[in-house]
Structure formats: structure tokens, C-alpha cells
Design a protein around this motif. Structure first.
Motif, PDB file in Angstrom:
ATOM      1  N   GLY A  35      27.697  31.630  26.830  1.00 54.21           N
ATOM      2  CA  GLY A  35      28.147  30.844  27.988  1.00 54.21           C
ATOM      3  C   GLY A  35      27.508  29.464  27.987  1.00 54.21           C
ATOM      4  O   GLY A  35      28.209  28.445  28.072  1.00 54.21           O
ATOM      5  N   LEU A  75      26.486  31.978  32.404  1.00 55.35           N
ATOM      6  CA  LEU A  75      27.865  32.187  32.859  1.00 55.35           C
ATOM      7  C   LEU A  75      28.245  33.663  32.821  1.00 55.35           C
ATOM      8  O   LEU A  75      28.944  34.155  33.711  1.00 55.35           O
ATOM      9  N   ASN A  80      32.824  38.503  35.187  1.00 53.66           N
ATOM     10  CA  ASN A  80      33.482  38.791  33.909  1.00 53.66           C
ATOM     11  C   ASN A  80      34.994  38.799  34.118  1.00 53.66           C
ATOM     12  O   ASN A  80      35.468  38.507  35.219  1.00 53.66           O
ATOM     13  N   PRO A  84      35.720  38.377  38.149  1.00 55.49           N
ATOM     14  CA  PRO A  84      35.213  37.005  38.062  1.00 55.49           C
ATOM     15  C   PRO A  84      34.531  36.570  39.356  1.00 55.49           C
ATOM     16  O   PRO A  84      34.893  37.029  40.444  1.00 55.49           O
ATOM     17  N   HIS A  85      33.547  35.716  39.209  1.00 52.29           N
ATOM     18  CA  HIS A  85      32.933  35.048  40.370  1.00 52.29           C
ATOM     19  C   HIS A  85      34.030  34.213  41.044  1.00 52.29           C
ATOM     20  O   HIS A  85      34.938  33.721  40.354  1.00 52.29           O
ATOM     21  N   GLN A  88      34.715  31.091  39.207  1.00 47.50           N
ATOM     22  CA  GLN A  88      35.440  31.303  37.952  1.00 47.50           C
ATOM     23  C   GLN A  88      36.924  31.530  38.247  1.00 47.50           C
ATOM     24  O   GLN A  88      37.802  30.997  37.560  1.00 47.50           O
ATOM     25  N   LYS A  89      37.207  32.297  39.301  1.00 48.92           N
ATOM     26  CA  LYS A  89      38.606  32.577  39.660  1.00 48.92           C
ATOM     27  C   LYS A  89      39.310  31.280  40.059  1.00 48.92           C
ATOM     28  O   LYS A  89      40.463  31.037  39.668  1.00 48.92           O
ATOM     29  N   ASN A 104      31.726  25.523  31.376  1.00 57.05           N
ATOM     30  CA  ASN A 104      30.706  26.546  31.664  1.00 57.05           C
ATOM     31  C   ASN A 104      29.515  25.948  32.407  1.00 57.05           C
ATOM     32  O   ASN A 104      29.023  26.508  33.388  1.00 57.05           O
ATOM     33  N   ILE A 107      30.487  24.957  36.006  1.00 58.38           N
ATOM     34  CA  ILE A 107      30.553  26.126  36.894  1.00 58.38           C
ATOM     35  C   ILE A 107      29.141  26.561  37.300  1.00 58.38           C
ATOM     36  O   ILE A 107      28.892  26.893  38.465  1.00 58.38           O
TER      37      ILE A 107
END
Ligand code: FES
Ligand code: FES
Length: 159
Positions: A35, A75, A80, A84-85, A88-89, A104, A107
Motif C-alpha cells: 500500500g 492502506l 479491503n 472497504p473503508h 476507499q469506497k 494510496n 487516502i
């Protein structure tokens, strides 16, 4: 060389390395966490950013010894594919990347700012990214859309 105990993504890890080795190398080469990315290696681009005890740091210029007794998150530790966090989404939903190399690190910095109590506002986030991150593709408007979406999706956020 010495054995150094770390806590990375909630797991205790022991690595054999020199204490002055950049944390980025240990994360990628010893622990297989890709990440955090190698961009400039000089603390200037932000691609290698991880969160250490709640604050974003540049792992390319952070010696591994600085991670002792601290909780580091990469990350991979945020979320995942299956879970996803929210940030991230939001980046996925907004397709907020061109090549993606800078994303990365961005984020991780924004996650650190939003997870703060109270969370940082949009202005502080934009100023921090402006100061600490480079995106050579010019994907800035998409990145900001993703951040706006993540801020709007936060519990308690006002429309
Ligand atoms: S690779 Fe660490 S700041 Fe560029
Ligand atoms: S999306 Fe390519 S460097 Fe930012």
C-alpha cells in the motif's frame, strides 16, 4: 541488524533490520505491504504515507526505530475489497484516480484527518493535500469529489 518489534495493522510483527532503515522498506520488503509506495524517497510526494498513532507520516523518511511502541496503519489496514473503508469506497465510487500511484498516500492522509476528533474540515484537508501530496496526473478534481463524498457520508455531517 537487530530484531525490531512493530505493531502494523493491528498485528505484532518482528523484523530483522537496521533501526535506521526507512520504515517504507520494512513495510514493503519485510512485511509485503505494498500500500505505501516509493515515489520520491525524499519526503516530498506523499506516496509512502502511513498512519502512526493517528497521524500521517512519510514512511520513506521515517526510520523504522520511530515505529517502536507505536501503532502503524497502512492502506491494507484501513479496509479491503470485501469491506472497504468509507474513504476507499468514496474513491472507488468517484473513480478518483488516473494512474493511481498517488492515491494510496492521499487516502492515508485524509483518513488520518477524518479520524481525528473532531475531524478536520474540507479546507484543512485541501490545504494539507496541497502542501504534502503530489499528483502528476492532475486527478485533483476527482480526488476532491471523493473527499467531499466521504465527508458527506460521515455520521453527523450536515448536508
Ligand atoms: S516516497 Fe515518501 S514522500 Fe515521496
Ligand atoms: S492519479 Fe496518477 S499521480 Fe495521481
Amino acid at each position: 541488524m537487530a530484531q525490531i518489534s512493530l505493531n502494523v495493522n493491528g498485528k505484532a510483527r518482528v523484523v530483522d533490520t537496521d533501526s535506521s532503515t526507512p520504515l517504507l522498506y520494512v513495510l514493503r520488503d519485510n512485511l509485503g505491504l505494498h500500500g505505501p509506495r516509493f515515489g520520491c524517497g525524499l519526503g516530498q510526494c506523499g506516496a509512502c504515507t502511513v498512519i502512526m498513532d493517528g497521524k500521517s507520516v512519510r514512511s520513506c523518511t521515517t526510520p523504522t526505530s520511530a515505529a517502536l511502541n507505536k501503532r502503524s496503519i497502512t492502506l491494507e489496514g484501513l479496509g479491503n475489497v470485501a469491506r472497504p473503508h468509507p474513504l476507499q469506497k468514496a474513491f472507488i465510487d468517484e473513480q478518483a484516480a488516473q494512474c493511481g500511484y498517488c492515491i494510496n498516500g492521499i487516502i492515508m492522509t485524509v483518513a488520518g484527518l477524518l479520524n481525528r476528533s473532531p475531524p478536520a474540515g474540507r479546507r484543512e484537508i485541501v490545504e494539507t493535500l496541497d502542501e504534502r501530496h503530489l499528483c502528476r496526473c492532475g486527478a485533483h478534481s476527482r480526488i476532491l469529489r471523493a473527499i467531499d463524498r466521504a465527508i458527506a457520508d460521515q455520521p453527523g455531517s450536515q448536508p
